[in-house]
Enzyme design. Structure first.
Site, PDB file in Angstrom:
ATOM      1  CE  LYS A  52      -3.800  -2.456   2.178  1.00 23.02           C
ATOM      2  NZ  LYS A  52      -4.577  -2.772   3.387  1.00 23.02           N
ATOM      3  CD  GLN A  96      -3.535  -4.541   6.416  1.00 26.37           C
ATOM      4  OE1 GLN A  96      -3.684  -3.480   5.812  1.00 26.37           O
ATOM      5  NE2 GLN A  96      -3.875  -5.691   5.889  1.00 26.37           N
ATOM      6  CG  ASP A 119      -9.475  -0.404   4.716  1.00 27.78           C
ATOM      7  OD1 ASP A 119      -9.149  -0.810   3.587  1.00 27.78           O
ATOM      8  OD2 ASP A 119      -8.771  -0.557   5.730  1.00 27.78           O
TER       9      ASP A 119
HETATM   10  N1  GUN Z   1      -6.811  -7.132   6.052  1.00 30.02           N
HETATM   11  C1  GUN Z   1      -7.086  -7.859   4.954  1.00 30.02           C
HETATM   12  N2  GUN Z   1      -7.582  -7.061   3.980  1.00 30.02           N
HETATM   13  C2  GUN Z   1      -7.621  -5.809   4.484  1.00 30.02           C
HETATM   14  C3  GUN Z   1      -8.027  -4.563   3.948  1.00 30.02           C
HETATM   15  O1  GUN Z   1      -8.480  -4.433   2.814  1.00 30.02           O
HETATM   16  N3  GUN Z   1      -7.908  -3.494   4.781  1.00 30.02           N
HETATM   17  C4  GUN Z   1      -7.451  -3.604   6.045  1.00 30.02           C
HETATM   18  N4  GUN Z   1      -7.379  -2.509   6.789  1.00 30.02           N
HETATM   19  N5  GUN Z   1      -7.065  -4.762   6.567  1.00 30.02           N
HETATM   20  C5  GUN Z   1      -7.147  -5.857   5.785  1.00 30.02           C
END
Ligand code: GUN
Length: 289
Positions: A52, A96, A119
């Site tokens: 990211k 996350q 998100d």
């Molecule tokens: N863990 C697995 N996929 C994601 C996601 O798209 N965003 C976040 N914040 N955590 C995750």
């Protein structure tokens, strides 16, 4: 059969975003800014967050990575979220997941300002999506919709079968596919661990979105000729031929299923790169307000 190239599509979209950011900066504006909170050192989460941050660089965004150890208290995490909510220099942020067991994930998600929830996990954004209002949509389903759009996959009136009912993928995917929109307008069936006749239901599908986390679950006998198959699975399976000792495997038995399909996404290089790309699109949207 067309292989949907998520890696290529994501690269194109990131270029489009970078061009827009460049234009913003040329006019004297500042770059969009995404922050990420990472708790602990889980291998998968470390990789996701690193990707990211890298994507932010490719889009011309500013990024901040805020790290906490596994033993961080929920109060400390909530305090950091409050700080980010109030920081006008941060357009959007993510926490996350998964979080350590002693932290209430839903409480953390609810603490995020919905206008910075890139998100799309906050109940306000989930609610907006479900009634078709603008807001932030969870990155993986949003990325899949973008792939269907860019590859011109016909969805109107089709039967879509979603395998899996997670809050992050299965449920929002089903909602978006049934929405009166294009892509969308599908008749949707959601299958999960308590569905007894998944094979039969899949055989009736024009579109299958597999998001179970069971490697190779969707086999050739479950796919109708001419179907579109979208594979969200990314399970690490042992592979002695790799230096890392593992490789990613999807929920679809790609080698045997692919030839029957009209469209199919590979793993890796299908949905995965688009997920991060959607996060970038959401961040740009948060910046624009
Ligand atoms: N863990 C697995 N996929 C994601 C996601 O798209 N965003 C976040 N914040 N955590 C995750």
């Amino acid at each position: 059969m067309t292989i949907i190239d998520g890696k290529k599509t994501a690269a194109e979209i990131k270029k489009e975003i970078a061009a827009e950011v460049n234009e913003i900066e040329n006019k004297g504006g500042r770059a969009p800014h995404l922050a990420a909170i990472l708790v602990g050192h889980d291998g998968g989460s470390e990789t996701y967050v690193a990707n990211k941050v890298k994507a932010c660089g490719e889009c011309g965004f500013r990024s901040s990575l805020i790290r906490f150890e596994d033993d961080v208290t929920e109060e400390r995490l909530l305090e950091e979220i409050k700080r980010l909510n109030e920081d006008d220099g941060v357009d959007g942020f993510i926490v996350q997941l998964p979080l350590p067991k002693h932290i209430d994930e839903q409480r953390v998600i609810r603490a995020i300002d919905p206008d910075k929830d890139v998100d799309g996990f906050h109940p306000v954004n989930v609610g907006k999506m479900s009634i078709g209002l603008p807001g932030f949509v969870s990155a993986t389903p949003a990325g899949i919709i973008e792939l269907l759009r860019r590859y011109g996959v016909e969805t109107k009136g089709k039967h879509a079968v979603v395998l899996g009912r997670s809050n992050i993928v299965g449920k929002p995917m089903a909602t978006l596919l049934m929405q009166k929109a294009n892509p969308g307008n599908c008749t949707v069936t959601v299958c999960h661990s308590a569905t007894p006749n998944i094979k039969e239901i899949c055989r009736e599908a024009d579109i299958i979105v597999a998001a179970l986390g069971v490697p190779g679950f969707v086999t050739e006998d479950m796919v109708r000729p001419g179907a579109t198959v979208i594979d969200v699975g990314t399970t690490r399976v042992p592979d002695a031929t790799r230096k890392s000792g593992w490789r990613l495997r999807g929920d679809v038995d790609f080698d045997n299923v692919a030839e029957k399909c009209a469209f199919i996404t590979p793993v890796p290089g299908g949905v995965g790169p688009m997920t991060i790309c959607s996060l970038m699109m959401n961040t740009l949207k948060a910046y624009k307000g």
